[in-house]
Design a protein around this motif. Structure first.
Motif, PDB file in Angstrom:
ATOM      1  N   GLY A   1      33.454  39.204  31.443  1.00 26.34           N
ATOM      2  CA  GLY A   1      33.467  38.549  33.129  1.00 26.34           C
ATOM      3  C   GLY A   1      33.840  39.332  33.932  1.00 26.34           C
ATOM      4  N   GLY A   2      34.862  39.572  34.642  1.00 27.44           N
ATOM      5  CA  GLY A   2      35.065  40.478  35.875  1.00 27.44           C
ATOM      6  C   GLY A   2      35.746  41.227  35.299  1.00 27.44           C
ATOM      7  N   ALA A   3      35.249  42.290  35.975  1.00 32.22           N
ATOM      8  CA  ALA A   3      35.887  43.879  35.785  1.00 32.22           C
ATOM      9  C   ALA A   3      37.919  43.918  36.980  1.00 32.22           C
ATOM     10  CB  ALA A   3      35.105  44.512  36.839  1.00 32.22           C
ATOM     11  N   GLY A   4      38.336  44.874  36.108  1.00 32.09           N
ATOM     12  CA  GLY A   4      39.806  45.720  36.984  1.00 32.09           C
ATOM     13  C   GLY A   4      39.672  46.424  35.255  1.00 32.09           C
ATOM     14  N   ASP A   5      41.448  46.386  35.340  1.00 34.85           N
ATOM     15  CA  ASP A   5      42.274  47.084  34.313  1.00 34.85           C
ATOM     16  C   ASP A   5      41.508  46.782  32.611  1.00 34.85           C
ATOM     17  OD1 ASP A   5      43.650  48.024  36.280  1.00 34.85           O
ATOM     18  OD2 ASP A   5      45.060  46.628  36.254  1.00 34.85           O
ATOM     19  N   ALA A   6      40.941  45.923  32.522  1.00 42.77           N
ATOM     20  CA  ALA A   6      40.579  45.352  31.011  1.00 42.77           C
ATOM     21  C   ALA A   6      38.868  46.467  31.174  1.00 42.77           C
ATOM     22  CB  ALA A   6      39.994  43.969  31.125  1.00 42.77           C
ATOM     23  N   PHE A   7      38.348  46.683  32.077  1.00 38.00           N
ATOM     24  CA  PHE A   7      37.228  47.327  31.389  1.00 38.00           C
ATOM     25  C   PHE A   7      37.731  48.843  31.426  1.00 38.00           C
ATOM     26  CE2 PHE A   7      35.711  43.835  32.760  1.00 38.00           C
ATOM     27  CZ  PHE A   7      33.942  43.707  32.382  1.00 38.00           C
ATOM     28  N   GLY A   8      38.601  49.336  30.686  1.00 38.57           N
ATOM     29  CA  GLY A   8      38.158  50.551  30.029  1.00 38.57           C
ATOM     30  C   GLY A   8      37.502  51.543  28.659  1.00 38.57           C
TER      31      GLY A   8
ATOM     32  N   LEU B   1      24.099  39.732  24.354  1.00 40.46           N
ATOM     33  CA  LEU B   1      24.964  39.766  25.468  1.00 40.46           C
ATOM     34  C   LEU B   1      25.462  39.115  26.118  1.00 40.46           C
ATOM     35  CD1 LEU B   1      26.985  42.076  26.875  1.00 40.46           C
ATOM     36  CD2 LEU B   1      24.489  42.963  27.910  1.00 40.46           C
ATOM     37  N   VAL B   2      26.265  38.102  26.853  1.00 43.71           N
ATOM     38  CA  VAL B   2      26.324  37.068  28.284  1.00 43.71           C
ATOM     39  C   VAL B   2      27.596  38.160  29.127  1.00 43.71           C
ATOM     40  CG1 VAL B   2      27.079  34.917  28.439  1.00 43.71           C
ATOM     41  CG2 VAL B   2      25.989  35.185  26.708  1.00 43.71           C
ATOM     42  N   ALA B   3      27.170  37.378  30.252  1.00 44.66           N
ATOM     43  CA  ALA B   3      27.599  38.458  31.281  1.00 44.66           C
ATOM     44  C   ALA B   3      27.690  37.039  32.561  1.00 44.66           C
ATOM     45  CB  ALA B   3      26.771  39.248  32.314  1.00 44.66           C
ATOM     46  N   MET B   4      29.047  36.504  33.019  1.00 47.62           N
ATOM     47  CA  MET B   4      29.062  36.131  33.971  1.00 47.62           C
ATOM     48  C   MET B   4      28.609  36.194  35.696  1.00 47.62           C
ATOM     49  SD  MET B   4      32.973  34.808  33.210  1.00 47.62           S
ATOM     50  CE  MET B   4      33.759  34.883  31.333  1.00 47.62           C
ATOM     51  N   HIS B   5      28.319  37.271  35.571  1.00 53.71           N
ATOM     52  CA  HIS B   5      27.334  37.484  37.001  1.00 53.71           C
ATOM     53  C   HIS B   5      26.858  39.753  37.245  1.00 53.71           C
ATOM     54  CE1 HIS B   5      30.872  39.958  38.969  1.00 53.71           C
ATOM     55  NE2 HIS B   5      31.955  39.049  38.669  1.00 53.71           N
ATOM     56  N   ARG B   6      26.557  39.908  38.106  1.00 50.46           N
ATOM     57  CA  ARG B   6      25.867  40.696  38.582  1.00 50.46           C
ATOM     58  C   ARG B   6      26.380  41.522  39.741  1.00 50.46           C
ATOM     59  NH1 ARG B   6      22.271  43.432  35.256  1.00 50.46           N
ATOM     60  NH2 ARG B   6      21.028  41.487  33.657  1.00 50.46           N
ATOM     61  N   ASN B   7      27.365  40.997  40.271  1.00 54.28           N
ATOM     62  CA  ASN B   7      28.131  41.620  41.332  1.00 54.28           C
ATOM     63  C   ASN B   7      28.445  43.270  41.094  1.00 54.28           C
ATOM     64  OD1 ASN B   7      27.709  38.744  42.347  1.00 54.28           O
ATOM     65  ND2 ASN B   7      30.079  38.964  42.207  1.00 54.28           N
ATOM     66  N   LEU B   8      27.886  44.263  41.898  1.00 52.84           N
ATOM     67  CA  LEU B   8      28.419  45.592  41.758  1.00 52.84           C
ATOM     68  C   LEU B   8      29.485  45.166  42.396  1.00 52.84           C
ATOM     69  CD1 LEU B   8      25.006  46.839  42.943  1.00 52.84           C
ATOM     70  CD2 LEU B   8      25.737  47.022  40.790  1.00 52.84           C
ATOM     71  N   TYR B   9      30.296  44.744  43.480  1.00 53.84           N
ATOM     72  CA  TYR B   9      31.269  45.202  44.341  1.00 53.84           C
ATOM     73  C   TYR B   9      31.931  44.319  44.793  1.00 53.84           C
ATOM     74  CZ  TYR B   9      28.173  46.085  47.802  1.00 53.84           C
ATOM     75  OH  TYR B   9      27.059  45.700  48.972  1.00 53.84           O
TER      76      TYR B   9
ATOM     77  N   LEU C   1      32.886  24.379  45.913  1.00 59.03           N
ATOM     78  CA  LEU C   1      32.971  25.519  46.299  1.00 59.03           C
ATOM     79  C   LEU C   1      32.328  26.440  44.975  1.00 59.03           C
ATOM     80  CD1 LEU C   1      34.563  24.243  48.011  1.00 59.03           C
ATOM     81  CD2 LEU C   1      36.651  26.017  47.467  1.00 59.03           C
ATOM     82  N   VAL C   2      31.457  27.562  44.953  1.00 61.43           N
ATOM     83  CA  VAL C   2      30.692  28.170  44.339  1.00 61.43           C
ATOM     84  C   VAL C   2      30.991  29.221  43.613  1.00 61.43           C
ATOM     85  CG1 VAL C   2      28.796  26.137  43.867  1.00 61.43           C
ATOM     86  CG2 VAL C   2      28.751  28.218  45.639  1.00 61.43           C
ATOM     87  N   THR C   3      31.687  29.961  42.992  1.00 61.99           N
ATOM     88  CA  THR C   3      32.434  31.521  42.787  1.00 61.99           C
ATOM     89  C   THR C   3      31.772  31.824  41.572  1.00 61.99           C
ATOM     90  OG1 THR C   3      34.433  32.266  42.971  1.00 61.99           O
ATOM     91  CG2 THR C   3      35.035  30.185  42.101  1.00 61.99           C
ATOM     92  N   ASN C   4      31.682  33.427  41.828  1.00 58.71           N
ATOM     93  CA  ASN C   4      31.776  34.385  40.424  1.00 58.71           C
ATOM     94  C   ASN C   4      33.127  34.810  40.193  1.00 58.71           C
ATOM     95  OD1 ASN C   4      28.955  33.705  40.110  1.00 58.71           O
ATOM     96  ND2 ASN C   4      28.772  35.881  40.974  1.00 58.71           N
ATOM     97  N   THR C   5      34.163  34.619  40.962  1.00 53.87           N
ATOM     98  CA  THR C   5      35.796  34.722  40.535  1.00 53.87           C
ATOM     99  C   THR C   5      35.418  34.331  38.948  1.00 53.87           C
ATOM    100  OG1 THR C   5      36.162  34.326  42.667  1.00 53.87           O
ATOM    101  CG2 THR C   5      37.270  34.607  41.353  1.00 53.87           C
ATOM    102  N   THR C   6      36.717  35.809  38.462  1.00 53.19           N
ATOM    103  CA  THR C   6      35.966  34.997  36.609  1.00 53.19           C
ATOM    104  C   THR C   6      38.206  35.246  36.246  1.00 53.19           C
ATOM    105  OG1 THR C   6      36.397  37.874  37.025  1.00 53.19           O
ATOM    106  CG2 THR C   6      34.290  35.792  36.471  1.00 53.19           C
ATOM    107  N   SER C   7      39.097  35.950  37.863  1.00 53.58           N
ATOM    108  CA  SER C   7      40.300  36.003  37.140  1.00 53.58           C
ATOM    109  C   SER C   7      41.408  34.723  37.580  1.00 53.58           C
ATOM    110  CB  SER C   7      40.805  37.271  38.816  1.00 53.58           C
ATOM    111  OG  SER C   7      40.517  36.691  39.905  1.00 53.58           O
ATOM    112  N   ARG C   8      40.460  33.152  37.821  1.00 48.04           N
ATOM    113  CA  ARG C   8      41.479  32.164  38.029  1.00 48.04           C
ATOM    114  C   ARG C   8      40.376  31.583  37.064  1.00 48.04           C
ATOM    115  NH1 ARG C   8      45.741  32.171  41.640  1.00 48.04           N
ATOM    116  NH2 ARG C   8      46.360  34.359  42.243  1.00 48.04           N
TER     117      ARG C   8
END
Length: 277
Positions: free
Chosen positions: A130-137, A154-162, A41-48
């Motif tokens: 990492g992944g967007a959410g409330d921390a991206f203020g 600058l290192v980013a875990m992914h470029r997913n727009l949504y 399973l390959v995932t850009n999930t960054t919340s877990r």
């Protein structure tokens, strides 16, 4: 399972939405297991973390363990250890993934040394997105911008727009990353999908070549076309974030399109019939 040697599978939008299994996906994965098909399973999930993801999926009936999962945070840790050894890293991410960032020195906000030059005091050498959410203020993104102006990488875990949630599509990291790159006149090093190194790590984990593997995803660009560029066979599913207009506007064509991951175990038979015809 015909000519398929291994399967790479995205999670969010393919197996689950909001961590709830999509219809038929548990049974489909069990069929793959019973057929002896290696999978990861390959995932850009960054919340877990990997362990948390495995526990959540196993609790829903999926036959997986943490060893079956490759995440963007785990890939990021490997990238930082190799390319930025010993760097002080500021992490901006929604969710606690520290357990998967082994060997990485993380700088807390209180230790950043705001106003100091790069490499002095507590100023980070690398900003990790990492992944967007409330921390991206605003405060967090502006803090990252200031460190990038001072010369931090600058290192980013992914470029997913949504991504797809239970209530619809939500903005993801890519929407913010574009602004940071433009404002700071820099380009992020991407560690998760669609980076070729991410697919290479998954293939190495399975011990197969790209020509032997399928990649199944709902993101036509980051999952499917990126995998095809790396030599894998791409399979696009019409679930999760899939949108017909995005499919039509894509710069490439998936090798295969199926309605759902639930249909995947029947795909090798289809390929065999196509070969004979």
């Amino acid at each position: 399972m015909g000519r398929i040697g291994a399967v790479l599978i995205d999670i969010d939008g393919v197996l689950t939405v909001a961590w709830k299994p999509l219809p038929g996906t548990v049974a489909a994965m069990r069929r793959l297991r019973e057929a002896g098909v290696p999978l990861v399973l390959v995932t850009n999930t960054t919340s877990r973390t990997r362990a948390s993801i495995a526990a959540k999926l196993a609790g829903q009936g999926f036959p997986v363990t943490a060893e079956d999962i490759l995440t963007a945070p785990a890939a990021t840790a490997a990238h930082l250890r190799e390319h930025h050894p010993g760097a002080r890293c500021l992490l901006i991410n929604s969710g606690d993934i520290r357990d998967d960032l082994t060997g990485v020195t993380l700088v807390d906000a209180e230790e950043e040394g705001e106003g100091e030059g790069e490499g002095e005091g507590g100023a980070p050498d690398v900003v990790v997105i990492g992944g967007a959410g409330d921390a991206f203020g605003y405060a967090e993104l502006n803090r990252a911008f200031r460190h990038l102006q001072r010369g931090a990488r600058l290192v980013a875990m992914h470029r997913n727009l949504y991504w797809r949630t239970a209530t619809g599509l939500d903005l993801d990291t890519g929407a913010f990353l574009l602004g940071l790159e433009r404002a700071a006149r820099t380009e992020a090093e991407i560690t998760g999908k669609p980076a070729g190194s991410f697919f290479a790590a998954a293939l190495a984990h399975l011990g197969v070549t790209a020509s032997e593997a399928l990649m199944v995803g709902d993101d036509i660009e980051s999952d499917v076309l990126a995998a095809q560029a790396a030599g894998l066979t791409g399979v696009l599913v019409r679930t999760g974030k899939y949108l017909p207009e995005t499919h039509r506007a894509a710069e490439g064509t998936p090798d295969h399109v199926i309605d759902s991951f639930a249909d995947l175990p029947d795909l090798p038979d289809l390929l065999e019939r196509q070969t004979r015809s």
